[in-house]
Design an enzyme around this catalytic site. Structure first.
Site, PDB file in Angstrom:
ATOM      1  N   LYS A  35      52.733 -87.691  19.880  1.00 15.39           N
ATOM      2  CA  LYS A  35      51.498 -88.465  19.811  1.00 15.39           C
ATOM      3  C   LYS A  35      51.803 -89.962  19.678  1.00 15.39           C
ATOM      4  O   LYS A  35      51.189 -90.799  20.348  1.00 15.39           O
ATOM      5  CB  LYS A  35      50.667 -87.986  18.618  1.00 15.39           C
ATOM      6  CG  LYS A  35      49.287 -88.608  18.487  1.00 15.39           C
ATOM      7  CD  LYS A  35      48.640 -88.173  17.193  1.00 15.39           C
ATOM      8  CE  LYS A  35      48.450 -86.674  17.118  1.00 15.39           C
ATOM      9  NZ  LYS A  35      47.824 -86.248  15.846  1.00 15.39           N
ATOM     10  N   THR A  85      41.104 -82.716   8.016  1.00 15.89           N
ATOM     11  CA  THR A  85      40.781 -81.781   6.930  1.00 15.89           C
ATOM     12  C   THR A  85      40.172 -80.535   7.565  1.00 15.89           C
ATOM     13  O   THR A  85      38.970 -80.285   7.455  1.00 15.89           O
ATOM     14  CB  THR A  85      39.794 -82.399   5.918  1.00 15.89           C
ATOM     15  OG1 THR A  85      38.641 -82.898   6.630  1.00 15.89           O
ATOM     16  CG2 THR A  85      40.435 -83.542   5.165  1.00 15.89           C
ATOM     17  N   LEU A 150      31.643 -91.928  12.865  1.00 15.09           N
ATOM     18  CA  LEU A 150      31.887 -92.073  14.298  1.00 15.09           C
ATOM     19  C   LEU A 150      31.216 -90.959  15.087  1.00 15.09           C
ATOM     20  O   LEU A 150      31.231 -89.808  14.683  1.00 15.09           O
ATOM     21  CB  LEU A 150      33.392 -92.037  14.592  1.00 15.09           C
ATOM     22  CG  LEU A 150      34.279 -92.997  13.822  1.00 15.09           C
ATOM     23  CD1 LEU A 150      35.709 -92.894  14.339  1.00 15.09           C
ATOM     24  CD2 LEU A 150      33.769 -94.420  13.943  1.00 15.09           C
ATOM     25  N   PHE A 253      18.009 -85.841  17.743  1.00 13.71           N
ATOM     26  CA  PHE A 253      18.569 -84.569  17.293  1.00 13.71           C
ATOM     27  C   PHE A 253      17.523 -83.448  17.251  1.00 13.71           C
ATOM     28  O   PHE A 253      17.732 -82.438  16.600  1.00 13.71           O
ATOM     29  CB  PHE A 253      19.271 -84.705  15.931  1.00 13.71           C
ATOM     30  CG  PHE A 253      20.593 -85.422  16.011  1.00 13.71           C
ATOM     31  CD1 PHE A 253      21.765 -84.724  16.148  1.00 13.71           C
ATOM     32  CD2 PHE A 253      20.646 -86.806  15.981  1.00 13.71           C
ATOM     33  CE1 PHE A 253      22.973 -85.366  16.254  1.00 13.71           C
ATOM     34  CE2 PHE A 253      21.860 -87.471  16.092  1.00 13.71           C
ATOM     35  CZ  PHE A 253      23.028 -86.750  16.229  1.00 13.71           C
ATOM     36  N   GLY A 261      28.692 -78.270  17.907  1.00 19.59           N
ATOM     37  CA  GLY A 261      30.076 -77.814  17.772  1.00 19.59           C
ATOM     38  C   GLY A 261      30.963 -78.999  17.478  1.00 19.59           C
ATOM     39  O   GLY A 261      30.540 -79.992  16.894  1.00 19.59           O
ATOM     40  N   CYS A 264      33.730 -81.532  13.572  1.00 26.37           N
ATOM     41  CA  CYS A 264      33.152 -82.051  12.335  1.00 26.37           C
ATOM     42  C   CYS A 264      32.016 -81.192  11.789  1.00 26.37           C
ATOM     43  O   CYS A 264      32.174 -80.540  10.765  1.00 26.37           O
ATOM     44  CB  CYS A 264      32.662 -83.490  12.552  1.00 26.37           C
ATOM     45  SG  CYS A 264      33.989 -84.676  12.842  1.00 26.37           S
ATOM     46  N   ARG A 334      37.038 -78.202  20.404  1.00 26.21           N
ATOM     47  CA  ARG A 334      37.079 -77.496  19.124  1.00 26.21           C
ATOM     48  C   ARG A 334      35.687 -76.951  18.802  1.00 26.21           C
ATOM     49  O   ARG A 334      34.707 -77.680  18.794  1.00 26.21           O
ATOM     50  CB  ARG A 334      37.549 -78.435  18.000  1.00 26.21           C
ATOM     51  CG  ARG A 334      38.999 -78.859  18.107  1.00 26.21           C
ATOM     52  CD  ARG A 334      39.347 -79.887  17.041  1.00 26.21           C
ATOM     53  NE  ARG A 334      38.615 -81.137  17.241  1.00 26.21           N
ATOM     54  CZ  ARG A 334      38.627 -82.159  16.376  1.00 26.21           C
ATOM     55  NH1 ARG A 334      39.324 -82.060  15.254  1.00 26.21           N
ATOM     56  NH2 ARG A 334      37.946 -83.257  16.640  1.00 26.21           N
TER      57      ARG A 334
END
Length: 437
Positions: A35, A85, A150, A253, A261, A264, A334
């Site tokens: 990376k 996390t 973000l 929203f 998804g 976060c 993810r």
């Protein structure tokens, strides 16, 4: 100002590049050599609009460099910790091992007056624990918590021009020192009169998870209403427009679809629930379990709609899936509802061909059993049904007349309620949305 950024994943790479672009002298540090090599070559290891440009600019200016050696953090006045996390295996709780390791690795390189700034999303109580670790080290450094807000696809803008700043700092002189240093870091935002809240550790930690929990709740609420709309004949889009005019609610929203998804919202609301239970207040956020359940049910709902719409057994059908990333302007797959729908259909025996402007390679690494194409035309050709599950502009702009000539059967399941239903029906398509008659 000299800064270090520990962790050069999505959050850290964007933060390091943006801080250097704002004029700070920044070193980004990560244990992943591959990376770091990519970033040092000016190539982000993930897709984020605007990041290649500021990364290249910051590197060319000499204000940004990358390293795998934590000792290179020495001499920086402010050290940002932006490691992941993730959800613990076999548990809803957050895995804090990366945060703990990052802070421990920093300790030998801290000096009196330095500021360690947590940016990772963590369970409430983490900052107080880490502050004790730093204090016990005798370094003379202070801890602050500065949550990030973000949006993937807009992360560069959100870092350079945030809509608010939150500092969690200790009481007294240490907190005043931390606040002064952070104000210097964010001088451009302060000059733009960006709203600032200076608070305690616990509040700063809760701000992030509470914001994510609220957004997740709002999305699941409108999806629950869309289920009622389906059986009652109501129009969920018009319903959302109507209640969205109420400024206590707002329209953002409130778009029914296949659900949320990414890296976060899903894991953060689960970790929040787990932490509340640890604190003996699980009942306070027990509704988040239903928020999560509604969200996961939307994926099953889209799959079921597809099966019902097919004019043949699913194991003999080709299904074209438009979208793999969890949202447009991102290659992040993810916990992606789009990828999950594709995998479920494949598991039921369908011949699935999927396309996405940015998410194919990450999807292929996770699910090589799917067939991928970079061509919308190839994806649609001879399809028995089309499922749109990520609202990329490329998909919203598809000409339904052109598409109808490619497929075997003109059936489209709009998993994001983003298409012009009348236009698609006029072109001969059977159009199915969520809560849209």
């Amino acid at each position: 100002m000299k800064l270090s950024v520990i962790g050069c994943g999505y959050l850290g790479a964007v933060h390091a590049s943006a801080m250097a672009e704002l004029g700070h002298d920044v070193v980004g540090i990560d244990i992943d050599a591959r990376k770091i090599d990519q970033l040092a070559a000016g190539t982000p290891p993930f897709y984020e609009p605007g990041l290649p440009e500021i990364l290249t600019s910051a590197m060319a200016s000499g204000r940004l460099r990358f390293s795998t050696d934590i000792a290179d953090a020495a001499g920086a006045q402010v050290h940002f910790v932006g490691v992941g996390t993730p959800q613990k295996a076999g548990s809803h709780a957050a895995d804090l091992s990366y945060v703990d390791a990052a802070v421990q690795s920093l300790l030998p390189h801290l000096a009196a007056g330095d500021l360690v700034v947590g940016k990772s999303t963590v369970p409430v109580g983490t900052a107080a624990r880490l502050a004790s670790v730093i204090e016990a080290s005798g370094s003379g450094a202070t801890l602050a918590w500065n949550p990030e807000f973000l949006r993937e696809g807009f992360a560069v803008k959100d870092t350079i021009s945030p809509d608010r700043l939150v500092y969690g700092v200790p009481a007294g002189a240490a907190g005043e020192h931390a606040t002064a240093l952070l104000n210097e870091v964010y001088a451009s935002a302060m000059a733009a009169e960006t709203p600032l809240i200076v608070t305690d550790y616990a509040t700063a930690e809760l701000v992030k998870v509470a914001a994510n929990a609220f957004l997740a709740t709002k999305i699941s609420f409108i999806n629950a209403m869309s289920e009622i709309a389906d059986v009652s004949g109501a129009n969920i889009t018009e319903l959302a427009d109507a209640i969205g005019f109420d400024n206590r609610i707002g329209r953002r929203f409130l778009n029914a679809g296949v659900g949320f998804g990414g890296g976060c919202l899903p894991k953060d609301i689960r970790a929040f629930t787990a932490r509340a239970e640890e604190l003996g207040r699980g009942e306070s956020v027990s509704f988040l379990k239903e928020v999560d359940a509604i969200n996961m049910r939307q994926r099953q709902r889209v799959v079921a709609m597809t099966l019902q719409a097919l004019d043949k057994p699913v194991y003999t059908a080709k299904v074209a899936v438009l979208g793999l990333s969890f949202k447009p302007h991102s290659d992040d797959v993810r916990d992606s509802p789009a990828l999950d729908v594709a995998v479920q259909l494949r598991g039921l025996g369908a011949d699935v061909m999927a396309t996405d402007p940015q998410g194919i390679e990450n999807s292929r690494l996770r699910h090589p059993q799917l067939t991928y194409s970079t061509s919308i035309e190839e994806t649609l050709r001879a399809a028995d049904a089309v499922v749109l599950v990520t609202e990329w502009a490329e998909f919203k702009q598809i000409d339904p007349v052109w598409a109808a000539a490619l497929v075997r059967v003109p059936i489209i399941i709009d998993g994001r309620n983003t298409l012009d239903a009348a236009a698609w029906r006029a072109a001969g398509w059977t159009y199915l949305g969520l809560g849209r008659p």
